[in-house]
Design an enzyme around this catalytic site. Structure first.
Site, PDB file in Angstrom:
ATOM      1  N   TYR A 229       0.832  -1.120  -0.149  1.00  0.00           N
ATOM      2  CA  TYR A 229      -0.001   0.061  -0.049  1.00  0.00           C
ATOM      3  C   TYR A 229       0.961   1.231  -0.011  1.00  0.00           C
ATOM      4  O   TYR A 229       0.765   1.859   0.943  1.00  0.00           O
ATOM      5  CB  TYR A 229      -1.044   0.065   1.166  1.00  0.00           C
ATOM      6  CG  TYR A 229      -2.268  -1.040   0.806  1.00  0.00           C
ATOM      7  CD1 TYR A 229      -3.060  -0.513   0.354  1.00  0.00           C
ATOM      8  CD2 TYR A 229      -2.182  -2.389   1.006  1.00  0.00           C
ATOM      9  CE1 TYR A 229      -4.293  -1.212  -0.158  1.00  0.00           C
ATOM     10  CE2 TYR A 229      -3.026  -3.276   0.873  1.00  0.00           C
ATOM     11  CZ  TYR A 229      -4.052  -2.615   0.126  1.00  0.00           C
ATOM     12  OH  TYR A 229      -5.088  -3.657  -0.219  1.00  0.00           O
TER      13      TYR A 229
ATOM     14  N   ALA B 233     -11.802  -9.604  10.842  1.00  0.00           N
ATOM     15  CA  ALA B 233     -11.687  -8.402  11.772  1.00  0.00           C
ATOM     16  C   ALA B 233     -12.963  -7.814  12.151  1.00  0.00           C
ATOM     17  O   ALA B 233     -13.131  -7.323  13.006  1.00  0.00           O
ATOM     18  CB  ALA B 233     -10.932  -7.313  11.039  1.00  0.00           C
TER      19      ALA B 233
ATOM     20  N   CYS C  88     -11.089   3.360   1.497  1.00  0.00           N
ATOM     21  CA  CYS C  88     -10.672   3.544  -0.237  1.00  0.00           C
ATOM     22  C   CYS C  88     -11.777   2.975  -0.732  1.00  0.00           C
ATOM     23  O   CYS C  88     -11.750   2.780  -1.978  1.00  0.00           O
ATOM     24  CB  CYS C  88      -9.641   2.532  -0.205  1.00  0.00           C
ATOM     25  SG  CYS C  88      -9.926   0.849   0.202  1.00  0.00           S
TER      26      CYS C  88
HETATM   27  C1  SAM Z   1      -6.769  -2.012   2.631  1.00  0.00           C
HETATM   28  S1  SAM Z   1      -6.086  -3.436   2.926  1.00  0.00           S
HETATM   29  C2  SAM Z   1      -4.963  -2.874   4.522  1.00  0.00           C
HETATM   30  C3  SAM Z   1      -3.877  -2.221   4.171  1.00  0.00           C
HETATM   31  C4  SAM Z   1      -2.806  -2.251   5.383  1.00  0.00           C
HETATM   32  N1  SAM Z   1      -3.497  -1.373   6.428  1.00  0.00           N
HETATM   33  C5  SAM Z   1      -1.567  -1.608   4.978  1.00  0.00           C
HETATM   34  O1  SAM Z   1      -1.280  -0.525   5.215  1.00  0.00           O
HETATM   35  O2  SAM Z   1      -0.723  -2.462   4.401  1.00  0.00           O
HETATM   36  C6  SAM Z   1      -7.407  -4.515   3.703  1.00  0.00           C
HETATM   37  C7  SAM Z   1      -6.947  -5.826   4.064  1.00  0.00           C
HETATM   38  O3  SAM Z   1      -7.965  -6.189   4.661  1.00  0.00           O
HETATM   39  C8  SAM Z   1      -7.804  -7.802   4.627  1.00  0.00           C
HETATM   40  N2  SAM Z   1      -9.156  -8.263   4.835  1.00  0.00           N
HETATM   41  C9  SAM Z   1     -10.411  -8.430   4.030  1.00  0.00           C
HETATM   42  N3  SAM Z   1     -11.143  -8.751   4.798  1.00  0.00           N
HETATM   43  C10 SAM Z   1     -11.144  -8.898   6.023  1.00  0.00           C
HETATM   44  C11 SAM Z   1     -11.544  -9.414   7.005  1.00  0.00           C
HETATM   45  N4  SAM Z   1     -13.095  -9.592   7.048  1.00  0.00           N
HETATM   46  N5  SAM Z   1     -11.140  -9.605   8.190  1.00  0.00           N
HETATM   47  C12 SAM Z   1      -9.658  -9.191   8.313  1.00  0.00           C
HETATM   48  N6  SAM Z   1      -8.972  -8.903   7.134  1.00  0.00           N
HETATM   49  C13 SAM Z   1      -9.640  -8.837   6.036  1.00  0.00           C
HETATM   50  C14 SAM Z   1      -7.440  -8.034   3.293  1.00  0.00           C
HETATM   51  O4  SAM Z   1      -6.920  -9.260   2.920  1.00  0.00           O
HETATM   52  C15 SAM Z   1      -6.464  -6.936   3.272  1.00  0.00           C
HETATM   53  O5  SAM Z   1      -5.098  -7.425   3.578  1.00  0.00           O
END
Ligand code: SAM
Length: 396
Positions: free
Chosen positions: A202, A276, A336
């Protein structure tokens, strides 16, 4: 050689002359039959006035994407080389890192092309039929101007469907290792360019990591939800905070653990491989309270039609996140989901109301400057980050 002409509505021509980059299907008056997807055309008005040179894709809901509004410009090798050099030169002012976005599609006047630098390698995405036709030329130019050790393509996401293009990924030039070590001062991170999200990292959250590092205090308790490869949690832990990271995908959790070790903060970080949403629900009900909750969910609505569903999901996360905060605790919210950005203030206000919490908005920002937000191209502003502080009950 004269380009085929596509006739557009006068109001679309005016918008484009004022630097908008997209012409929609219902703004097209007439187009020649049988033009192949991605063909370069001239967008003109019925009176024959030149508006722009564009790539045309009749299958897309954005059939015309503007390359230039200068009449007489020829979109050839030399012209593309100048655009690329200009985009790369703009990034020279971003220092302290060897990982940056060098080309951001329309924002750099190269619609459909993403090029990210990771150390000595490049990872690219080709998102439109117009850029697909220029693929070999652009890869040659990237190679010529930047001399990377390798170029990897990660055009394996769903965005290509809309353009009638099949997903594709693979090394186009040289070699690109499974893992690349990048530097973003004061940190280093391992990136998996072949399997990671986006092009691997990211990059657009560079400013967020710095803001978090500045705002967190030693011994704060931080809950970093949707933590991917741990960059935000690590930013907080380097200030001495104790961090719990929650991420659903195990390979990302493993990489996050290695990143924590790499930055010397593994002893202050805990990693949970799980959902999460459920984790936050449990924290909100349980006795633990955090000084910080970081909410950085993935896109919660991929289309306008899914906006209501996305709104409900974000509301739920906010309510539970606020409940998990200590009095005067802080929340870092990053959204986002383009379709939620306009209503974000209202969504946060309603969630705070449901929790009966008064919130101070301490700071707001958008994506890092190598992903430029062009005022006339609304879609180039796709990320909103907020730093919120929960008022102590007595302050209300
Ligand atoms: C926008 S990215 C986060 C980026 C991170 N904060 C960074 O700066 O590197 C969203 C993340 O949420 C994870 N994700 C998607 N659904 C999820 C869930 N229900 N519970 C936990 N993680 C989840 C994805 O695999 C992804 O890694």
């Amino acid at each position: 050689m004269a380009l085929p002409q596509v006739v557009i509505q006068p109001h679309a021509a005016k918008r484009v002359r004022h630097h908008d980059g997209w012409i929609f299907r219902d703004e097209i008056v007439r187009a020649p039959e049988g033009l192949p997807a991605g063909e370069l055309v001239e967008a003109v008005t019925d009176r024959g006035g030149f508006a722009a040179t564009c790539a045309f894709n009749p299958a897309s809901h954005i059939p015309l994407r503007v390359f230039t509004t200068t009449s007489g410009d020829t979109i050839d090798r030399a012209w593309l080389a100048r655009r690329l050099a200009r985009a790369v030169a703009k990034r020279a002012r971003i220092t302290g890192t060897d990982a940056k976005r060098l080309v951001f599609s329309e924002a750099d006047g190269l619609p459909g092309l993403i090029a990210d630098q990771y150390g000595t390698a490049l990872v690219i995405q080709i998102r439109t039929a117009g850029m697909e036709r220029l693929r070999d030329l652009m890869v040659d130019l990237l190679h010529e101007q930047l001399q990377p050790s390798g170029i990897l393509e990660r055009s394996d996401k769903e965005f290509r469907q809309e353009e009638g293009l099949a997903p594709t990924a693979g090394v186009l030039r040289g070699a690109v290792p499974e893992r690349i070590l990048i530097r973003e001062e004061p940190w280093q991170f391992w990136v998996d360019p072949h399997h990671g999200l986006k092009t691997g990292f990211y990059l657009d959250q560079r400013l967020t990591r710095q803001k978090l590092r500045q705002a967190v205090e030693p011994n704060h308790r931080v809950l970093d939800t949707f933590s991917y490869t741990g960059s935000m949690g690590i930013a907080a832990a380097t200030r001495g905070a104790r961090v719990v990271c929650v991420e659903q995908q195990e390979p990302f959790v493993e990489l996050a653990k290695e990143n924590a070790k790499l930055n010397g903060v593994a002893d202050r970080m805990e990693f949970v491989a799980g959902n999460a949403f459920y984790w936050l629900d449990a924290q909100a009900k349980g006795p633990s309270r955090y000084d910080w909750v970081v909410l950085d969910p993935p896109a919660l609505a991929k289309s306008k039609a899914a906006t209501q569903q996305g709104r409900r999901a974000l509301h739920h996360l906010l309510v539970q996140g606020l409940r998990a905060l200590a009095p005067e605790g802080r929340m870092l919210l990053s959204v986002c989901t383009y379709h939620l950005l306009r209503d974000l203030e209202e969504i946060v206000r309603i969630a705070a109301g449901d929790d009966d919490v008064r919130l101070t908005v301490c700071d707001q920002w958008t994506q890092a400057s190598d992903h430029p937000w062009i005022l006339q191209l609304p879609a180039t502003r796709y990320l909103a980050s907020w730093l919120l502080e929960r008022d102590a009950p007595s302050a209300a």
